[in-house]
Motif scaffolding. Structure first.
Motif, PDB file in Angstrom:
ATOM      1  N   ASP A   9       0.816  -1.217   0.000  1.00 32.79           N
ATOM      2  CA  ASP A   9       0.000   0.000   0.000  1.00 32.79           C
ATOM      3  C   ASP A   9       0.850   1.267   0.000  1.00 32.79           C
ATOM      4  OD1 ASP A   9      -2.288  -1.585   0.077  1.00 32.79           O
ATOM      5  OD2 ASP A   9      -2.295  -1.626   2.275  1.00 32.79           O
ATOM      6  N   GLY A  10       2.037   1.177  -0.566  1.00 36.50           N
ATOM      7  CA  GLY A  10       2.853   2.373  -0.753  1.00 36.50           C
ATOM      8  C   GLY A  10       3.630   2.811   0.458  1.00 36.50           C
ATOM      9  N   ARG A  11       2.983   2.879   1.629  1.00 32.63           N
ATOM     10  CA  ARG A  11       3.619   3.453   2.817  1.00 32.63           C
ATOM     11  C   ARG A  11       4.047   2.417   3.851  1.00 32.63           C
ATOM     12  NH1 ARG A  11       0.921   9.185   4.601  1.00 32.63           N
ATOM     13  NH2 ARG A  11       1.127  10.248   2.584  1.00 32.63           N
ATOM     14  N   SER A  12       3.884   1.154   3.590  1.00 31.36           N
ATOM     15  CA  SER A  12       4.222   0.113   4.571  1.00 31.36           C
ATOM     16  C   SER A  12       5.314  -0.788   4.033  1.00 31.36           C
ATOM     17  CB  SER A  12       2.991  -0.725   4.925  1.00 31.36           C
ATOM     18  OG  SER A  12       2.017   0.075   5.571  1.00 31.36           O
ATOM     19  N   LEU A  13       6.236  -1.151   4.908  1.00 28.12           N
ATOM     20  CA  LEU A  13       7.324  -2.069   4.575  1.00 28.12           C
ATOM     21  C   LEU A  13       7.027  -3.409   5.235  1.00 28.12           C
ATOM     22  CD1 LEU A  13      10.232  -2.395   3.328  1.00 28.12           C
ATOM     23  CD2 LEU A  13      11.098  -1.886   5.627  1.00 28.12           C
ATOM     24  N   ARG A  14       6.773  -4.426   4.422  1.00 25.44           N
ATOM     25  CA  ARG A  14       6.519  -5.759   4.966  1.00 25.44           C
ATOM     26  C   ARG A  14       7.836  -6.504   5.091  1.00 25.44           C
ATOM     27  NH1 ARG A  14       2.737  -9.625   1.651  1.00 25.44           N
ATOM     28  NH2 ARG A  14       4.633  -9.819   0.401  1.00 25.44           N
ATOM     29  N   VAL A  15       8.077  -7.049   6.279  1.00 16.76           N
ATOM     30  CA  VAL A  15       9.289  -7.826   6.559  1.00 16.76           C
ATOM     31  C   VAL A  15       8.877  -9.272   6.762  1.00 16.76           C
ATOM     32  CG1 VAL A  15      11.302  -8.111   8.055  1.00 16.76           C
ATOM     33  CG2 VAL A  15      10.335  -5.826   7.671  1.00 16.76           C
ATOM     34  N   ARG A  16       9.465 -10.182   5.995  1.00 14.42           N
ATOM     35  CA  ARG A  16       9.112 -11.601   6.104  1.00 14.42           C
ATOM     36  C   ARG A  16      10.360 -12.425   6.351  1.00 14.42           C
ATOM     37  NH1 ARG A  16       5.345 -14.033   1.604  1.00 14.42           N
ATOM     38  NH2 ARG A  16       3.742 -13.379   3.080  1.00 14.42           N
ATOM     39  N   ASP A  17      10.299 -13.264   7.393  1.00 16.64           N
ATOM     40  CA  ASP A  17      11.364 -14.219   7.688  1.00 16.64           C
ATOM     41  C   ASP A  17      10.915 -15.566   7.129  1.00 16.64           C
ATOM     42  OD1 ASP A  17      13.162 -16.016   8.729  1.00 16.64           O
ATOM     43  OD2 ASP A  17      13.113 -15.234  10.761  1.00 16.64           O
ATOM     44  N   SER A  21       8.750 -18.455   8.941  1.00 21.38           N
ATOM     45  CA  SER A  21       7.379 -18.221   8.486  1.00 21.38           C
ATOM     46  C   SER A  21       6.690 -17.154   9.329  1.00 21.38           C
ATOM     47  CB  SER A  21       6.565 -19.522   8.513  1.00 21.38           C
ATOM     48  OG  SER A  21       7.030 -20.422   7.546  1.00 21.38           O
ATOM     49  N   GLU A  22       7.419 -16.097   9.640  1.00 22.26           N
ATOM     50  CA  GLU A  22       6.878 -14.972  10.395  1.00 22.26           C
ATOM     51  C   GLU A  22       6.954 -13.722   9.525  1.00 22.26           C
ATOM     52  OE1 GLU A  22       5.979 -16.933  14.096  1.00 22.26           O
ATOM     53  OE2 GLU A  22       5.495 -14.929  13.344  1.00 22.26           O
ATOM     54  N   GLN A  23       6.039 -12.794   9.752  1.00 25.72           N
ATOM     55  CA  GLN A  23       6.105 -11.538   9.038  1.00 25.72           C
ATOM     56  C   GLN A  23       5.473 -10.440   9.877  1.00 25.72           C
ATOM     57  OE1 GLN A  23       3.945 -11.660   5.363  1.00 25.72           O
ATOM     58  NE2 GLN A  23       2.001 -11.217   6.350  1.00 25.72           N
ATOM     59  N   PHE A  24       5.850  -9.196   9.606  1.00 25.71           N
ATOM     60  CA  PHE A  24       5.251  -8.038  10.255  1.00 25.71           C
ATOM     61  C   PHE A  24       5.418  -6.853   9.315  1.00 25.71           C
ATOM     62  CE2 PHE A  24       9.628  -8.422  11.659  1.00 25.71           C
ATOM     63  CZ  PHE A  24      10.142  -7.142  11.487  1.00 25.71           C
ATOM     64  N   THR A  25       4.732  -5.755   9.624  1.00 23.92           N
ATOM     65  CA  THR A  25       4.737  -4.588   8.758  1.00 23.92           C
ATOM     66  C   THR A  25       5.128  -3.347   9.542  1.00 23.92           C
ATOM     67  OG1 THR A  25       3.020  -5.539   7.350  1.00 23.92           O
ATOM     68  CG2 THR A  25       3.352  -3.169   7.208  1.00 23.92           C
ATOM     69  N   LEU A  26       6.035  -2.558   8.987  1.00 21.87           N
ATOM     70  CA  LEU A  26       6.414  -1.257   9.523  1.00 21.87           C
ATOM     71  C   LEU A  26       5.760  -0.193   8.640  1.00 21.87           C
ATOM     72  CD1 LEU A  26      10.238  -1.942  10.023  1.00 21.87           C
ATOM     73  CD2 LEU A  26       8.413  -2.219  11.713  1.00 21.87           C
ATOM     74  N   ARG A  27       5.028   0.740   9.265  1.00 24.96           N
ATOM     75  CA  ARG A  27       4.287   1.734   8.497  1.00 24.96           C
ATOM     76  C   ARG A  27       4.941   3.101   8.634  1.00 24.96           C
ATOM     77  NH1 ARG A  27       0.103   4.733  10.350  1.00 24.96           N
ATOM     78  NH2 ARG A  27      -0.157   3.315  12.139  1.00 24.96           N
ATOM     79  N   ALA A  28       5.154   3.765   7.511  1.00 24.11           N
ATOM     80  CA  ALA A  28       5.797   5.075   7.487  1.00 24.11           C
ATOM     81  C   ALA A  28       4.765   6.170   7.240  1.00 24.11           C
ATOM     82  CB  ALA A  28       6.876   5.115   6.416  1.00 24.11           C
ATOM     83  N   ASP A  29       5.223   7.421   7.294  1.00 22.85           N
ATOM     84  CA  ASP A  29       4.334   8.568   7.106  1.00 22.85           C
ATOM     85  C   ASP A  29       4.358   9.089   5.677  1.00 22.85           C
ATOM     86  OD1 ASP A  29       6.948   9.446   7.245  1.00 22.85           O
ATOM     87  OD2 ASP A  29       6.458  11.323   8.272  1.00 22.85           O
ATOM     88  N   ARG A  30       4.987   8.335   4.757  1.00 23.50           N
ATOM     89  CA  ARG A  30       5.091   8.774   3.372  1.00 23.50           C
ATOM     90  C   ARG A  30       5.324   7.580   2.466  1.00 23.50           C
ATOM     91  NH1 ARG A  30       9.368  12.984   4.452  1.00 23.50           N
ATOM     92  NH2 ARG A  30       8.170  12.961   6.397  1.00 23.50           N
TER      93      ARG A  30
END
Length: 682
Positions: A9-17, A21-30
């Motif tokens: 969605d443009g502003r989120s960085l998805r990190v997948r191990d 088999s784990e993942q999480f998302t870091l959301r930015a302001d731009r």
């Protein structure tokens, strides 16, 4: 590649191990345009890194933020009161979500950690280039030591365990600084690879050259980096100091010594690189006066000698140990030691003599007497009770209310779950009387993907295909006999299958342990089974509760312990495989269950007492940092000791909106997100 990055969605960085088999998302302001970055940006080891531009970075869950400058901790944001701007500079920030160890590097900017809607936010002023570095939690033995059945060779093998410690300082009380001991295999000669040669610590443990004493002292030898040597009486030697152990109470005395050294390390480390105070430090300093700085800087042997001078009463009761392992004193079980020692399990060898389990009459006995044959079933035993929530049985027979691991299941635990796809859960209902798919609620985890398939009334051919197919977790609801898993057209005997694609399982049917063990030996990592007949109503309730616990990150041993706290009869259930196996990584990093006992007879209640029970395991094992958000209970050394606190009505309301966690309310197990203040009122 273990770590993968992608924009969402443009502003989120998805990190997948992909390994875990784990993942999480870091959301930015731009809008983000990630670019590959060097892992050398970081003082801490990372597996992969990307650069992004941002002025805010939102983490998926609430975690304290640790700020390092030039490798030294300069600030820690733990709550709203500790949120403050740090002057412009270059910082490395650790606010790791559950999925993997995550660092953010910021150059030439002022930074702040704060909390918003129960998650952590990093503010950067002015907006700057950030480097996000991620390290997988995945660990395994670095090498394999070959030993003969000669007890002296087994001593030499156990002496290599300390080579896995990543530091000899008190910081080894952090679980991430205790590497996995080398594996052991039996052979015709002793062979110790150079990579795992015993460390030179000056600490030795002497025991008679017998399997039982050697196995019992293995966890202490690992933690102290000690060599194990033959001696007439068991004793610990360090820098001229000697601690004698009573040979008739060796297991309890070794456990007490290990706990004593561990707690002291956990307190002394507060003057090191990570100077985080906790309740255990506050309590210990009320009991005894210690020179923390001097102890931290001493060599391991001298520090150990100094610890032996500290009264045991000073450290008693400050932590709760999580796992006891009963290990039969036979050479073939030496291969299990590295995996038990990795968890700092208390080892009892030889274990107290177990009792035979009292079970209902075997419904297949008449059929066998009339000529139908089946493989002989193993004895079911009841081990001597332990004081820890986790219990492992490594010996003959199946143990009730304990884990029954094998070396193969431990090894397969390193690979489970695997791949970069969402967790695959297959729920099979093969009995219409227990057909309640809405009661099973896999897939509520906030940071992990899940694909849940539900099947009904599978035939023997269809069930065989399900067991052969690659599946992360199989939840079978139905009937099981000594001859196999019951299907509409007969019974499927899992013992006839040469292999299985099932990673872990819950076989919720009568006497499913033989079929479960067949899955274990065919390639699964572990699961929950029954050792006796179970009635449909009890089975359905336990199935629902176990599902809830597994999906919120409670390991297998914690599932049985929590079910026992509900008053459920767990005497018919047991764990096969690694007791530390978890279906999910908890959003708090460690398995957690909150317990409330509400006195509804008190008018105008504004304070609600609770106890939080943690279930340490894996990289979030004993010695980690435990901070609870609502209510704020201060910091604790992570252990199996319950943490008590009072919730206000406002804190309860916030707790109901947090990420899902299993909750005991007056003995009934529910999710916090399904509760309201009305449930706590008269």
């Amino acid at each position: 590649m273990t770590i993968q990055f992608a924009t969402v969605d443009g502003r989120s960085l998805r990190v997948r191990d992909t390994t875990e088999s784990e993942q999480f998302t870091l959301r930015a302001d731009r809008e983000l345009a990630p670019e590959e970055a060097s892992v050398d940006e970081f003082t801490s080891p990372v597996d992969a890194a990307v650069a992004i531009d941002a002025g805010e970075l939102h983490f998926p869950v609430y975690r304290p933020a640790v700020f390092l400058e030039d490798g030294e901790v300069v600030h820690r944001t733990e709550d709203g009161g500790s949120s403050e701007w740090l002057d412009s500079g270059t910082y490395e920030i650790d606010a790791s979500p559950p999925g993997a160890k995550t660092y953010v590097k910021v150059h030439d900017a002022a930074v702040r950690g704060r909390f918003e809607d129960d998650h952590t936010v990093l503010d950067i002023d002015p907006a700057a280039r950030l480097v996000v570095g991620v390290r997988s939690h995945h660990e395994r033995p670095a090498a394999t030591v070959r030993t003969t059945e000669d007890p002296r060779d087994v001593m030499a093998a156990v002496s290599t365990f300390g080579s896995a410690l990543k530091t000899q300082s008190p910081d080894r009380s952090w679980p991430t600084l205790r590497g996995h001991p080398p594996a052991i295999e039996l052979g015709t000669s002793l062979a110790v690879p150079d990579a795992v040669a015993p460390p030179e610590t000056g600490v030795t443990i002497e025991v008679p050259p017998e399997y039982g004493p050697i196995f019992t002292v293995a966890p202490l030898a690992y933690y102290l980096g000690a060599t194990v040597e033959p001696g007439a009486e068991p004793r610990l030697r360090a820098a001229g100091a000697t601690r004698e152990f009573d040979p008739d109470a060796l297991a309890s005395e070794v456990a007490a010594c290990l706990e004593h050294c561990f707690v002291l390390d956990g307190v002394v480390r507060t003057v090191g690189v990570y100077p985080f105070r906790h309740e255990q430090a506050e309590q210990l300093e009320k009991r005894v006066d210690l020179d923390h700085e001097a102890l931290f800087d001493r060599p391991l042997d001298e520090r150990t000698a100094a610890y032996l001078d500290v009264p045991r009463s000073a450290t008693t009761g400050l932590v709760g140990w999580h796992l006891t392992a009963d290990v039969a004193p036979e050479p073939r079980y030496a291969t299990s030691l590295p995996y038990l020692v990795d968890e700092l399990a208390i080892v009892r060898s030889p274990p107290p003599t177990p009792e035979p389990a009292q079970r209902a009459p075997d419904p297949d006995a008449l059929a066998r007497s009339l000529g139908q044959t089946t493989e002989a079933t193993a004895d079911v035993v009841v081990p001597d009770p332990v004081d820890t929530p986790g219990h492992a049985w490594v010996g003959e027979g199946f143990a009730v209310e304990a884990a029954n691991p094998t070396v193969g299941s431990f090894r397969r635990g390193f690979e489970w779950p695997s791949g970069d796809a969402p967790l695959d859960v297959h729920v099979v209902y093969n009995d219409q009387r227990i057909d309640a798919p809405d009661e099973l609620a896999y897939g509520n985890h906030p940071t992990a993907e899940t694909n849940v398939r539900v099947s009904h009334s599978l035939t023997t051919a269809e069930l065989q295909e399900a067991l052969l197919s690659e599946t992360d977790f199989l939840h079978f609801v139905g009937h099981v006999t000594e001859r196999g898993m019951v299907c509409p057209d007969g019974e499927l005997d899992v013992r006839t299958l040469p292999t299985t694609g099932v990673g872990a399982f819950f076989l919720n049917g009568c006497r499913s342990y033989e079929q479960g063990f067949a899955l274990l030996t065919a390639g699964a990592a572990g699961g929950i089974v029954t050792v006796d007949d179970v009635d449909d109503e009890n089975a359905g309730r336990i199935g629902q509760q176990a599902t809830m616990l597994l999906d919120t990150g409670v390991p297998l041993y914690g599932v049985l312990d929590t079910l026992d706290r509900t008053g459920t009869d767990t005497s018919r259930y047991t764990v096969l495989g690694d007791p530390m196996l978890t279906l999910r990584r908890s959003t708090s990093s460690f398995g957690l269950v909150n317990s409330f006992d509400v006195d509804r007879g008190t008018a105008s209640v504004d304070s609600f007492p609770s106890t939080a029970y943690a279930y340490p395991s894996g990289e979030n094992s004993l010695g980690g940092h435990m901070t609870l958000h609502h209510p704020e209970t201060g910091n604790h050394l992570l252990s199996a000791r319950g943490v008590s606190a009072d919730f206000s009505r406002e804190q309860l309301a916030l707790h109901f909106e947090e990420d899902t966690v299993a909750t005991l309310l007056d003995g009934s197990l529910v999710l916090n997100t399904d509760l309201s203040l009305d449930d706590f009122d008269a």
